[in-house]
Design a protein around this motif. Structure first.
Motif, PDB file in Angstrom:
ATOM      1  N   ILE A 312      -9.904   9.215   9.976  1.00  0.00           N
ATOM      2  CA  ILE A 312      -8.881   8.181  10.212  1.00  0.00           C
ATOM      3  C   ILE A 312      -7.629   8.510   9.400  1.00  0.00           C
ATOM      4  O   ILE A 312      -7.702   9.139   8.339  1.00  0.00           O
ATOM      5  CB  ILE A 312      -9.386   6.769   9.825  1.00  0.00           C
ATOM      6  N   SER A 313      -6.478   8.073   9.904  1.00  0.00           N
ATOM      7  CA  SER A 313      -5.229   8.295   9.188  1.00  0.00           C
ATOM      8  C   SER A 313      -5.112   7.322   8.014  1.00  0.00           C
ATOM      9  O   SER A 313      -5.798   6.293   7.962  1.00  0.00           O
ATOM     10  CB  SER A 313      -4.034   8.101  10.127  1.00  0.00           C
ATOM     11  N   THR A 315      -2.604   5.419   7.453  1.00  0.00           N
ATOM     12  CA  THR A 315      -2.063   4.168   7.996  1.00  0.00           C
ATOM     13  C   THR A 315      -3.171   3.306   8.582  1.00  0.00           C
ATOM     14  O   THR A 315      -3.208   2.080   8.365  1.00  0.00           O
ATOM     15  CB  THR A 315      -0.995   4.469   9.064  1.00  0.00           C
ATOM     16  N   GLU A 316      -4.111   3.915   9.300  1.00  0.00           N
ATOM     17  CA  GLU A 316      -5.245   3.183   9.851  1.00  0.00           C
ATOM     18  C   GLU A 316      -6.149   2.656   8.733  1.00  0.00           C
ATOM     19  O   GLU A 316      -6.700   1.552   8.826  1.00  0.00           O
ATOM     20  CB  GLU A 316      -6.035   4.098  10.789  1.00  0.00           C
ATOM     21  N   THR A 317      -6.277   3.432   7.670  1.00  0.00           N
ATOM     22  CA  THR A 317      -7.070   3.006   6.518  1.00  0.00           C
ATOM     23  C   THR A 317      -6.509   1.735   5.907  1.00  0.00           C
ATOM     24  O   THR A 317      -7.247   0.783   5.609  1.00  0.00           O
ATOM     25  CB  THR A 317      -7.103   4.125   5.450  1.00  0.00           C
ATOM     26  N   ARG A 319      -4.655  -0.473   7.386  1.00  0.00           N
ATOM     27  CA  ARG A 319      -4.851  -1.571   8.342  1.00  0.00           C
ATOM     28  C   ARG A 319      -6.277  -2.118   8.248  1.00  0.00           C
ATOM     29  O   ARG A 319      -6.486  -3.334   8.238  1.00  0.00           O
ATOM     30  CB  ARG A 319      -4.570  -1.075   9.768  1.00  0.00           C
TER      31      ARG A 319
END
Length: 472
Positions: A312-313, A315-317, A319
């Protein structure tokens, strides 16, 4: 001539050696009923049972024997009537190399009772003779061996990077200075008179040197000691530790991520296949001491091998963590904000709770929290970095695609206040056939800690170097 066997080889081949005369040497682990000696030579966690005879010589020996004493035994291999071992050795002749004084034994960690790991560290010169530490050291050996095996079989060249350096790879953190000068307070120091004619330190990483080698050799790796001078007295930090750092030319971030996952699975599979006895013993210790469940270690390692790592990126982390905090009313000590450096509480929650102990690979971090040498993404905000998080211990690998563009690298060095006059040679490599290249760093001791299940990293290295501790 009587053939000498290690305890491990004798136990493994015993059924083919029945009624043969053999020679073994080792240390006495226990002495029962004035007739049974448990002998160990460090080759295996298993002990060899020596059965003393009733002859006059053995009776004299019996009165002298103490736990920890070193002996040489010539005997006949016999099938054991006991259930705990297939063979035993009927002694014909015993030579004592060194007896352990019973009074000294009582004050040492070799006395036959359970000692805390803290107590073992106080006598680090003796803890190699304990079951738990000998297990850990054998696993450490097999792990180091299979790391070299993996890279050799995949076309990497082993590079010996320097321990003495003038530069700080990361640009942050404290380093150990080395000098031949007499450094006195309030004295103006002229480093031109020092041994290397400049200020020098113990290296924190071999990465920059490995990069230069990869740009000529293609695939290289370093495996050696590195040093950090931070005053970190935690269960996860050492002042001297070992790092594995591969660097690969013509590699992009995605290839780097795939290499790291395959590499980790290879070495863990190797340990499962070659260190089962030691893993089982360690698991039994964890069951007793830490109330861990049966087969805890093996199940943990099998889980690493069974499923693909989660990718996961950053940014996704952020979120996910933000949603989890709000939805489940979790109170993290550090607020979840894009651009923050993830703390151990965030990493552990993500791996242990959210992804159910499956390793996580996070990529594309903000450039503001990562090193100058990582390649800038097109968004101008993130770099092609990646970290691999393992259950229980958090980050185990950190890596990136390196910035191969001269102008971009120079600008990043300026933005992060890196002295490019000291790193002129590193910058210069971008002007001689520079190519996309990537690499990562793996903390070897932290990997040993994960595999063995030890809570403290000081228990997985022979002689730990930590703040206020450089004994042994």
């Amino acid at each position: 001539m009587i053939k000498k066997y290690s305890v491990k080889k004798l136990l493994n081949q015993g059924k083919f050696l029945l009624n043969k005369k053999v020679l073994v040497e080792g240390w006495i682990r226990s002495f029962r009923y004035s007739i049974f000696i448990s002998l160990n030579d460090g080759s295996t966690i298993q002990n060899l049972q020596i059965v003393l005879s009733t002859n006059k010589l053995d009776k004299i020996i019996m009165k002298k024997i103490t736990i920890g004493s070193s002996i040489r035994v010539i005997g006949i291999v016999k099938k054991s009537i006991g259930k705990k071992q297939y063979i035993e050795l009927q002694s014909l002749d015993i030579t004592i190399y060194e007896l352990v004084n019973p009074e000294i034994l009582q004050k040492s960690i070799l006395q036959p009772k359970r000692h805390s790991l803290e107590k073992l560290r106080e006598q680090a010169h003796l803890r190699f003779q304990t079951n738990i530490f000998s297990c850990i050291m054998r696993i450490r050996h097999h792990l180091a061996f299979c790391i070299h095996k993996y890279f050799h079989e995949h076309g990497f060249f082993y590079l010996h990077s320097p321990i003495i350096t003038t530069s700080n790879c990361e640009g942050t953190g404290k380093m150990f200075q080395i000098t031949t000068m007499d450094l006195k307070k309030n004295q103006l120091i002229d480093y031109a008179k020092d041994f290397f004619k400049c200020k020098t330190y113990l290296s924190v990483s071999g990465q920059l040197e490995a990069e230069t080698a990869s740009l000529g050799l293609g695939k290289v790796y370093t495996f050696g000691p590195v040093f950090r001078a931070e005053n970190s007295n935690t269960s996860r930090h050492l002042s001297e530790f070992w790092m594995i750092e591969p660097e690969i030319a013509f590699y992009h971030l995605e290839e780097n991520i795939n290499l790291a996952e395959k590499f980790l699975k290879f070495v863990i599979r190797y340990i499962v296949e070659n260190s089962m006895e030691d893993l089982i013993f360690l698991n039994q210790c964890l069951e007793k001491w830490k109330k861990k469940k049966k087969n805890y270690l093996l199940e943990k390692l099998e889980l690493i091998l069974k499923f693909p790592f989660k990718k996961i990126s950053y940014t996704e982390t952020i979120r996910i963590l933000d949603q989890e905090e709000k939805k489940k009313n979790i109170k993290f000590s550090h607020p979840i904000i894009w651009g923050m450096d993830l703390k151990s509480e965030h990493e552990q929650y993500l791996v242990d709770k959210y992804f159910k102990k499956i390793p996580v690979i996070i990529f594309d971090y903000p450039c503001s929290i990562k090193a100058f040498y990582m390649r800038m993404n097109n968004d101008g905000k993130t770099v092609r970095a990646m970290d691999i998080l393992f259950p229980e211990i958090g980050e185990i690998i950190g890596g990136s695609q390196r910035e191969e563009r001269y102008d971009m690298l120079l600008q990043r060095m300026k933005d992060t206040n890196i002295d490019f006059n000291k790193l002129w040679w590193y910058l210069d490599t971008r002007r001689f056939g520079s190519v996309p290249h990537s690499g990562f760093g793996l903390g070897f001791d932290r990997l040993v800690q994960f595999i063995t299940g030890m809570n403290n990293i000081r228990d997985v290295i022979p002689f730990p170097r930590t703040p206020n501790n450089a004994e042994f």
